[in-house]
Scaffold this motif. Structure first.
Motif, PDB file in Angstrom:
ATOM      1  N   THR A 233     -25.328  63.116   1.237  1.00 25.55           N
ATOM      2  CA  THR A 233     -24.120  63.711   1.796  1.00 25.55           C
ATOM      3  C   THR A 233     -23.689  64.822   0.849  1.00 25.55           C
ATOM      4  O   THR A 233     -23.791  64.683  -0.371  1.00 25.55           O
ATOM      5  CB  THR A 233     -22.992  62.666   1.918  1.00 25.55           C
TER       6      THR A 233
ATOM      7  N   LEU B  18     -32.434  54.078   2.825  1.00 27.65           N
ATOM      8  CA  LEU B  18     -32.993  53.798   4.143  1.00 27.65           C
ATOM      9  C   LEU B  18     -34.274  53.001   3.979  1.00 27.65           C
ATOM     10  O   LEU B  18     -35.123  53.341   3.154  1.00 27.65           O
ATOM     11  CB  LEU B  18     -33.246  55.097   4.899  1.00 27.65           C
TER      12      LEU B  18
ATOM     13  N   GLU C  38     -30.328  58.737   1.977  1.00 32.67           N
ATOM     14  CA  GLU C  38     -29.346  59.500   2.747  1.00 32.67           C
ATOM     15  C   GLU C  38     -28.518  60.309   1.757  1.00 32.67           C
ATOM     16  O   GLU C  38     -28.001  59.761   0.790  1.00 32.67           O
ATOM     17  CB  GLU C  38     -28.450  58.526   3.514  1.00 32.67           C
TER      18      GLU C  38
ATOM     19  N   ARG D 124     -29.934  50.883   6.893  1.00 31.12           N
ATOM     20  CA  ARG D 124     -29.216  51.639   5.872  1.00 31.12           C
ATOM     21  C   ARG D 124     -28.452  50.675   4.987  1.00 31.12           C
ATOM     22  O   ARG D 124     -27.739  49.792   5.465  1.00 31.12           O
ATOM     23  CB  ARG D 124     -28.235  52.605   6.525  1.00 31.12           C
ATOM     24  N   ILE D 125     -28.627  50.838   3.672  1.00 33.36           N
ATOM     25  CA  ILE D 125     -27.847  50.097   2.690  1.00 33.36           C
ATOM     26  C   ILE D 125     -27.008  51.124   1.947  1.00 33.36           C
ATOM     27  O   ILE D 125     -27.551  52.062   1.358  1.00 33.36           O
ATOM     28  CB  ILE D 125     -28.755  49.328   1.710  1.00 33.36           C
ATOM     29  N   GLY D 126     -25.703  50.963   1.998  1.00 32.20           N
ATOM     30  CA  GLY D 126     -24.815  51.894   1.316  1.00 32.20           C
ATOM     31  C   GLY D 126     -25.067  51.906  -0.183  1.00 32.20           C
ATOM     32  O   GLY D 126     -25.304  50.862  -0.796  1.00 32.20           O
ATOM     33  N   PHE D 127     -25.026  53.084  -0.766  1.00 34.43           N
ATOM     34  CA  PHE D 127     -25.297  53.207  -2.202  1.00 34.43           C
ATOM     35  C   PHE D 127     -24.224  52.502  -3.028  1.00 34.43           C
ATOM     36  O   PHE D 127     -24.466  52.159  -4.182  1.00 34.43           O
ATOM     37  CB  PHE D 127     -25.417  54.686  -2.602  1.00 34.43           C
ATOM     38  N   ASP D 128     -23.068  52.241  -2.430  1.00 30.35           N
ATOM     39  CA  ASP D 128     -22.019  51.510  -3.139  1.00 30.35           C
ATOM     40  C   ASP D 128     -22.406  50.051  -3.389  1.00 30.35           C
ATOM     41  O   ASP D 128     -21.780  49.373  -4.191  1.00 30.35           O
ATOM     42  CB  ASP D 128     -20.696  51.592  -2.378  1.00 30.35           C
TER      43      ASP D 128
ATOM     44  N   THR E 269     -25.809  58.629  -0.725  1.00 27.27           N
ATOM     45  CA  THR E 269     -24.817  57.728  -0.141  1.00 27.27           C
ATOM     46  C   THR E 269     -25.440  56.504   0.514  1.00 27.27           C
ATOM     47  O   THR E 269     -24.737  55.575   0.859  1.00 27.27           O
ATOM     48  CB  THR E 269     -23.955  58.465   0.901  1.00 27.27           C
ATOM     49  N   GLY E 270     -26.762  56.509   0.684  1.00 26.81           N
ATOM     50  CA  GLY E 270     -27.399  55.362   1.309  1.00 26.81           C
ATOM     51  C   GLY E 270     -28.881  55.306   1.034  1.00 26.81           C
ATOM     52  O   GLY E 270     -29.522  56.321   0.739  1.00 26.81           O
TER      53      GLY E 270
END
Length: 122
Positions: free
Chosen positions: A29, A42, A27, A77-81, A39-40
């Motif tokens: 942004t 998938l 993902e 979705r796993i957040g990139f953070d 940012t994510g």
């Protein structure tokens, strides 16, 4: 970072080294200047099908959407953070139990694998 080389199709492991899945898509942004940032991550057959595209990709995505509970859920979705580091695998900073289960794997476990005699660990 080269997304196609450094992220796509890499194994994802949790903080304990347990496999979570593979990066099927990312993902992006865009900031106010138009600069993209990841940012994510998938995961799952739906994300993979959308990345493949064409008739085969649409078919894979449609089956994955139909088998999700409830039907029509977006890809996992796993957040990139949550990414701790990237080397030959993508290492997360959280345990697998805190992440959503892949819908197709859940469906297969409940409707196919779980019906095989001796498959349950009861």
């Amino acid at each position: 970072m080269l997304i196609g080389f450094d992220l796509l199709d890499r194994q994802i492991v949790d903080r304990d080294g347990e496999p979570v899945g593979k990066v099927d898509d990312v993902e992006l942004t865009y900031d106010a200047r138009g600069v993209p940032a990841v940012t994510g991550l998938l995961l799952g057959q739906q994300a993979l099908g959308e990345r493949i595209g064409g008739g085969l990709g649409r078919w894979i995505s449609a089956i994955a959407r139909r088998m999700s509970e409830p039907p029509g859920q977006p890809p996992i979705r796993i957040g990139f953070d949550l990414v701790a580091r990237i080397d030959s695998a993508v290492h997360l900073s959280v345990a697998r139990e805190l992440l959503p289960e892949p819908p197709l794997e859940t469906w297969l476990r409940d409707h196919l694998i779980g019906r095989i005699p001796g498959a349950r660990h009861d």
